[in-house]
Motif scaffolding. Structure first.
Motif, mmCIF file in Angstrom:
data_model
loop_
_atom_site.group_PDB
_atom_site.id
_atom_site.type_symbol
_atom_site.label_atom_id
_atom_site.label_comp_id
_atom_site.label_asym_id
_atom_site.label_seq_id
_atom_site.Cartn_x
_atom_site.Cartn_y
_atom_site.Cartn_z
ATOM 1 N N HIS A 173 -9.528 -1.790 -1.719
ATOM 2 C CA HIS A 173 -9.903 -0.526 -1.081
ATOM 3 C C HIS A 173 -11.380 -0.364 -0.757
ATOM 4 C CE1 HIS A 173 -5.765 0.327 -2.207
ATOM 5 N NE2 HIS A 173 -5.787 1.104 -1.137
ATOM 6 N N LYS B 181 0.417 9.019 0.282
ATOM 7 C CA LYS B 181 -0.934 8.485 0.461
ATOM 8 C C LYS B 181 -1.974 9.581 0.633
ATOM 9 C CE LYS B 181 -1.563 4.881 0.490
ATOM 10 N NZ LYS B 181 -1.665 4.079 -0.758
ATOM 11 N N ARG C 296 3.494 -2.276 -7.631
ATOM 12 C CA ARG C 296 3.236 -1.018 -6.895
ATOM 13 C C ARG C 296 4.516 -0.823 -6.123
ATOM 14 N NH1 ARG C 296 -2.443 0.393 -4.528
ATOM 15 N NH2 ARG C 296 -1.257 1.516 -2.985
ATOM 16 N N CYS D 161 0.873 -1.171 0.000
ATOM 17 C CA CYS D 161 0.000 0.000 0.000
ATOM 18 C C CYS D 161 0.912 1.223 0.000
ATOM 19 C CB CYS D 161 -0.897 0.009 1.235
ATOM 20 S SG CYS D 161 -1.881 1.493 1.336
ATOM 21 N N ARG E 295 -8.980 -6.667 5.959
ATOM 22 C CA ARG E 295 -9.819 -6.958 4.798
ATOM 23 C C ARG E 295 -10.031 -8.463 4.756
ATOM 24 N NH1 ARG E 295 -5.799 -3.072 1.326
ATOM 25 N NH2 ARG E 295 -7.083 -1.221 1.374
ATOM 26 N N GLU F 241 -2.979 -5.042 -2.997
ATOM 27 C CA GLU F 241 -2.007 -4.627 -1.998
ATOM 28 C C GLU F 241 -1.515 -5.911 -1.338
ATOM 29 O OE1 GLU F 241 -3.224 -0.022 -1.258
ATOM 30 O OE2 GLU F 241 -3.824 -1.441 0.305
ATOM 31 N N ASP G 249 -2.466 0.498 4.547
ATOM 32 C CA ASP G 249 -3.580 -0.447 4.500
ATOM 33 C C ASP G 249 -3.103 -1.898 4.649
ATOM 34 O OD1 ASP G 249 -5.427 1.565 4.057
ATOM 35 O OD2 ASP G 249 -5.293 1.425 1.874
#
Ligand code: PEP
Ligand code: CO
Length: 461
Positions: free
Chosen positions: A356, A117, A110, A71, A369, A398, A429
């Motif tokens: 997200h 952020k 990523r 993230c 999550r 992520e 995250d």
């Protein structure tokens, strides 16, 4: 939106959300940006063009995009072992998708620049003390102290340095032998040993090795076929801090076009994609492949206007739309967008960020999550696109190569709510750990296989 002349700085003066405006020393920020302007590019225009071509193939339903990473990268977790582990789990996932779904996989990290952020609140309150929020290691510090939360321009320089050495190692991994398909067994991570997913991986790797032995005997080896000995690995991050992105934007002497050389691909976040704001203005002028998050509340008309501005020539591979709705919202939100894109003949890559829209807070205060919701959003995304005759072209995760406990669930090695505190390392995250990421790759390969059969015919219609 007025189409005035674009320049790398034409975004200045326009409304810009989530870019810090509280640097105490504005001159020091300008000096840091000037210094960055003189630094070498991190990527070349030719590489970005090549990625755009590959994404063009994804847009046409002929390949699959695998984008993922932290993230937020951090100065603290910067370590060659972490980079190696991230790289190898991505290689494993790519092999699973290539083999399982019979699709070439475009690999994008990523990584090497994913620091800044957008935050849902500008302040953080702890025990009655209010401080500015942490905004990523290239802006301020995570430590909850007034000094650490002050934006510091030197962090931009440090983030550039970390991105450069990260990219250097990634280039070595991808070109220097580590990515050789003959190493397929060695990409396995020690801590997933014994899990069901790992066993599945071993069986698949065995089959691929057998096939390679056969090809070897036929004279097709990594020496004769470089695609077997190396891989293309591209970098991406959210283009949030436009001052940094502007400083890294250079004109390509061969094409005369502008490229943001901080990464091969950049994306506009869900909170900064307003038509008349700074981020859309900056992105319209760079020739890199770009992406944009799309989610709840974006109507087809506005999406079409954004595509007019960001991809006026309807170039396949130029734009990736990353849907991020949440497992319970994707079936409602996505169809009208997919339908409009199809109806108007726009070439886009459709990708799914199932992270997200699926963040929840546990009773003990951890952001997490659930794995099942992540998987369910990917499946929902694929169903919607399939019924709208569009290709579900990719995923955006992520994730990390480490054995963290940040997302709950997974069947191979279940993370329970009470496990979260044991290895919760993220700077922002919650990420999938290596086992969860690999498990998802297997599940997605299965889904893709079932959708692929008649896809070519339907997409052509
Ligand atoms: C992200 O990708 O880290 C992010 C902030 O996502 P979004 O823009 O979709 O909220
Ligand atoms: Co995030």
């Amino acid at each position: 939106m007025t189409q005035k002349r674009w320049s790398p700085s034409s975004w200045r003066g326009m409304p810009a959300l989530h870019i810090p405006d509280d640097y105490p020393d504005v001159q020091a920020l300008a000096d840091a940006e000037t210094e960055l302007k003189g630094y070498p590019p991190l990527v070349f225009a030719g590489e970005a063009q090549k990625l755009k071509q590959r994404l063009g193939e994804v847009a046409m339903g002929k390949a699959f995009l695998l984008q993922g990473g932290d993230c937020a990268e951090s100065f603290k977790e910067f370590h060659p072992d972490n980079l190696r582990d991230m790289f190898r789990v991505k290689m494993q996932m790519a092999v699973v998708l290539t083999y399982g779904a019979g699709q070439p996989v475009v690999k994008v990290g990523r990584i090497a620049g994913q620091f800044g952020k957008p935050r849902s609140s500008p302040v953080e309150v702890r025990d009655g003390i209010t401080l500015p929020s942490y905004r990523g290691d290239n802006i301020n510090g995570m430590e909850f102290s007034p000094e650490s939360r002050v934006p510091d321009p030197n962090r931009l320089i440090k983030a550039y340095g970390q991105s450069a050495s990260t990219l250097n190692l990634l280039r070595a991994f991808s070109m220097g032998g580590y990515a050789n398909l003959r190493n397929i067994h060695q990409w396995n991570l020690g801590f997933v040993e014994g899990s069901e997913t790992n066993e599945k991986y071993k069986v698949m790797a065995e089959k691929i090795s057998d096939a390679m032995d056969f090809m070897d005997a036929c004279g097709v080896t990594p020496d004769t076929t470089p695609q077997m000995a190396q891989t293309d690995y591209y970098t991406s991050h959210e283009g949030l801090l436009l001052g940094y992105e502007e400083a890294m934007t250079r004109i390509d002497s061969t094409s005369g076009r502008w490229y943001d050389t901080s990464a091969h691909m950049l994306w506009i976040g869900n909170r900064t994609r307003q038509l008349d704001h700074a981020h859309v203005e900056f992105f319209r002028g760079i020739d890199n492949p770009i992406a944009m998050k799309v989610g709840e509340g974006l109507e087809p008309d506005e999406l079409m206007q954004l595509l007019d501005v960001l991809n006026p020539h309807n170039e396949a591979g130029r734009i990736t739309l990353i849907a991020r709705y949440g497992h319970d919202k994707v079936a409602k939100g996505l169809p009208s967008l997919a339908r409009a894109v199809k109806r108007e003949g726009r070439h886009v890559v459709w990708s799914c960020d199932p992270m997200h829209g699926n963040t929840i807070k546990t009773g003990t205060g951890y952001k997490t999550r659930p794995f099942d919701n992540i998987l369910s959003e990917v499946k929902g995304f694929m169903q919607v696109l399939h019924s709208e005759n569009c290709w579900p072209g990719g995923v955006h995760f992520e994730m990390t190569g480490q054995n963290v406990t940040e997302c709950v669930g997974g069947s191979a090695q279940v993370v329970r709510e009470e496990d979260l505190s044991s290895r919760y390392h993220t700077h922002c995250d919650p990420r999938l750990n290596a086992t969860q990421a690999l498990e998802l790759a297997f599940q997605i390969a299965e889904e893709l296989k079932s959708y692929r059969k008649d896809e070519g015919v339907r997409l052509a219609s």
